[in-house]
Design a protein around this motif. Structure first.
Motif, short mmCIF file in Angstrom:
data_model
loop_
_atom_site.label_atom_id
_atom_site.label_comp_id
_atom_site.label_asym_id
_atom_site.label_seq_id
_atom_site.Cartn_x
_atom_site.Cartn_y
_atom_site.Cartn_z
N VAL A 81 0.83 -1.21 0.00
CA VAL A 81 0.00 0.00 0.00
C VAL A 81 0.86 1.26 0.00
O VAL A 81 0.59 2.23 -0.70
CB VAL A 81 -0.94 0.00 1.22
N GLY A 82 1.93 1.25 0.81
CA GLY A 82 2.77 2.43 0.92
C GLY A 82 3.94 2.14 1.84
O GLY A 82 4.06 1.06 2.44
N LYS A 83 4.82 3.14 1.94
CA LYS A 83 6.02 3.04 2.77
C LYS A 83 6.06 4.23 3.73
O LYS A 83 5.66 5.34 3.37
CB LYS A 83 7.28 3.06 1.89
N SER A 84 6.57 3.98 4.93
CA SER A 84 6.77 5.06 5.89
C SER A 84 8.25 5.26 6.12
O SER A 84 9.02 4.30 6.11
CB SER A 84 6.07 4.76 7.22
N VAL A 85 8.66 6.52 6.31
CA VAL A 85 10.06 6.84 6.59
C VAL A 85 10.20 7.88 7.68
O VAL A 85 11.30 8.37 7.92
CB VAL A 85 10.80 7.33 5.31
N ASN A 86 9.10 8.24 8.35
CA ASN A 86 9.14 9.34 9.30
C ASN A 86 8.22 9.04 10.47
O ASN A 86 7.01 8.90 10.30
CB ASN A 86 8.73 10.64 8.61
#
Length: 522
Positions: A81-86
């Protein structure tokens, strides 16, 4: 290892709760070292859930995470679905086409080791040029390269705390369906209808107010007309009803509205020691014409103004307070009762200002709510401390996302006094703390790009109701005249927010206040 996980929560907290950590409390003796190996692993959270029946008929269904710590892949029904980096950004993904009708949904969040990820980020950056420090002081017994990952910087260790580089779903997540508009955030800007000053407290409570609202919506559709109305209530009294027609070009839109509140209805919010702290529930309700759907959001507001005046004054009133670091090294172990007790203790000892330090976290909603109630002003740092930072496009985009998330979340609190760009980074650059002198121009350009071109500009565009200062320690407007890196950021006439600040006075709606306070760690 497979264990039950509490959400919101983190890996370390779940390991302790499941009995996997057998050598005692996190703070006992050398357990920061004994438990360190868990931060070197990748961890996957997984669950299954059913979609509520009323959501299926909506035009758009989103998956919202208010806090993912930190680097992860979010996988729904086997699809990315998506990526998180924060850690500090809110993530919203459209999952309408990812859901399986009439089936149980599977959700996985695959977290990467923050230690390993930040090491790789450092090494990739160093192929161009190094962004120091290479590592923290050996005596900290921590981990390197926290400045290359957007998470709690002190989780890699600090001079006051141990290293527990955590991972996890540290804030709530939601599945939301809607077919027109959904209220996401509310920003409020207040201005008295007549000049304020002198005449005692009654003078301040006799003014009217001009209220401007910026309402941030998620849109269910784009390039299609949406019609409805918004209503604004303050503590049960309706102050605005407005017909709205919009054709969104993006899935996020802003609607601004302004109205007046007559004299004598709203009382002025005062800091601790100078008066009461009247607070009001401000509710914005959206009602769609075609779908008849309705949603609302309520924020807590207080009525006062803030202005930064950097001319010289003799002190008449004082802002006294402390420097706040995270109340626990693990966000999931931050006890609300303990935090409230610390704030109450601060108020009881005549403190009326606390600086949320830039190496920790943007604190919980409850923290700011309690500060509002106690009349404690908040100097709110952005989470950058004691390092140089990268300025590549991915990093800056992540920072921009973080700034929007936090300013939109916190702006309405009357306790927020000032935004601060960073902790000690101007000083670190000028004093060559991290061997930057050999490439000073490069690091100065990076400093200005991050804190001025990105953070300062974004904050001031979103919130012109309170001041922004680039760093602490700093020389205020004189630092700006020296192109944001002063020759002596620790000039005794200005000093560190930890120590004394003079020559800067804050003008609020109830008079002039000099910041002349001793700041110690809580």
């Amino acid at each position: 290892i497979t264990i039950d996980a509490k959400v919101p929560g983190g890996v370390y907290g779940s390991l302790m709760d499941s009995g996997k950590l057998t050598e005692g409390d996190f703070y006992y003796r050398f357990n920061d070292i004994n438990y360190r190996n868990y931060s070197y692993r990748n961890w996957t959270y997984f669950t299954s859930f059913e979609v509520p029946s009323n959501i299926w008929s909506e035009s758009r269904i989103i998956l919202e995470f208010l806090g993912l710590d930190t680097v992860s892949d979010v996988i729904l029904n086997g699809r990315l679905v998506g990526k998180s980096v924060n850690m500090f950004a809110r993530y919203i993904w459209d999952v309408t086409s990812y859901l399986k009708k009439e089936n149980e949904q599977t959700l996985e969040i695959e977290f990467q080791s923050p230690v390993e990820w930040s090491r790789k980020a450092y090494e990739k950056q160093a192929q161009d040029y190094e962004v120091p420090p290479k590592c923290i002081f050996p005596s900290f017994k921590g981990e390197c390269h926290a400045n290359h990952i957007r998470k709690m910087q002190s989780s890699f260790a600090w001079d006051w705390g141990p290293a527990f580089p955590n991972m996890g779903i540290w804030k709530p997540w939601n599945l939301i369906g809607f077919s027109s508009l959904r209220i996401k955030d509310i920003l409020i800007f207040t201005k008295p209808t007549s000049p304020i000053g002198g005449g005692g407290k009654s003078r301040f409570d006799s003014v009217g107010w001009i209220v401007k609202l910026k309402v941030v919506f998620d849109a269910a559709v784009i390039n299609k007309k949406i019609s409805g109305k918004i209503r604004v209530d303050i503590s049960g009294n309706t102050h605005l009803v407005k017909k709205i027609n919009v054709t969104p070009k993006r899935y996020k839109i802003f609607i601004e509205e302004k109205f007046k509140v007559s004299k004598g209805i709203l009382k002025t919010w005062w800091p601790n020691g100078y008066g009461n702290q009247p607070l009001y529930d401000l509710t914005v309700t959206w009602s769609a014409d075609k779908t008849h759907e309705e949603n609302h959001k309520t924020i807590i507001v207080g009525f006062r103004t803030v202005e930064l005046d950097q001319s010289y004054v003799k002190p008449k009133r004082r802002v006294l307070g402390s420097n706040w670091v995270p109340s626990h090294v693990l966000p999931e172990r931050m006890n609300q009762d303990y935090m409230n007790r610390l704030l109450i203790d601060a108020a009881d000892t005549h403190q009326n200002c606390i600086r949320v330090w830039g190496g920790g976290i943007y604190e919980s909603d409850e923290f700011y709510k309690t500060a509002n109630e106690l009349g404690i002003l908040i100097w709110q740092d952005f989470m950058f401390a004691c390092s140089m930072y990268p300025t590549n496009a991915k990093f800056l985009n992540s920072v921009a996302h973080e700034v929007e998330t936090q300013v939109h979340r916190l702006q309405h609190h009357p306790s927020i006094l000032v935004w601060g760009g960073n902790n000690e980074n101007e000083q670190s650059l000028r004093e060559n703390r991290y061997a930057t002198a050999g490439n000073f121009r490069r690091y100065k350009e990076d400093y200005i790009k991050l804190y001025v071109d990105v953070i300062k500009n974004l904050v001031e565009a979103a919130d012109d109701s309170r001041p922004f200062v680039v760093s602490s320690p700093s020389n205020g407007i004189l630092t700006e005249e020296e192109d944001y890196v002063a020759e002596n950021p620790e000039d005794n006439l200005y000093e560190h927010i930890f120590k004394i600040i003079i020559l800067e006075k804050i003008t609020l709606s109830y008079g002039k206040i000099l910041i002349l306070g001793e700041y110690f760690k809580v």
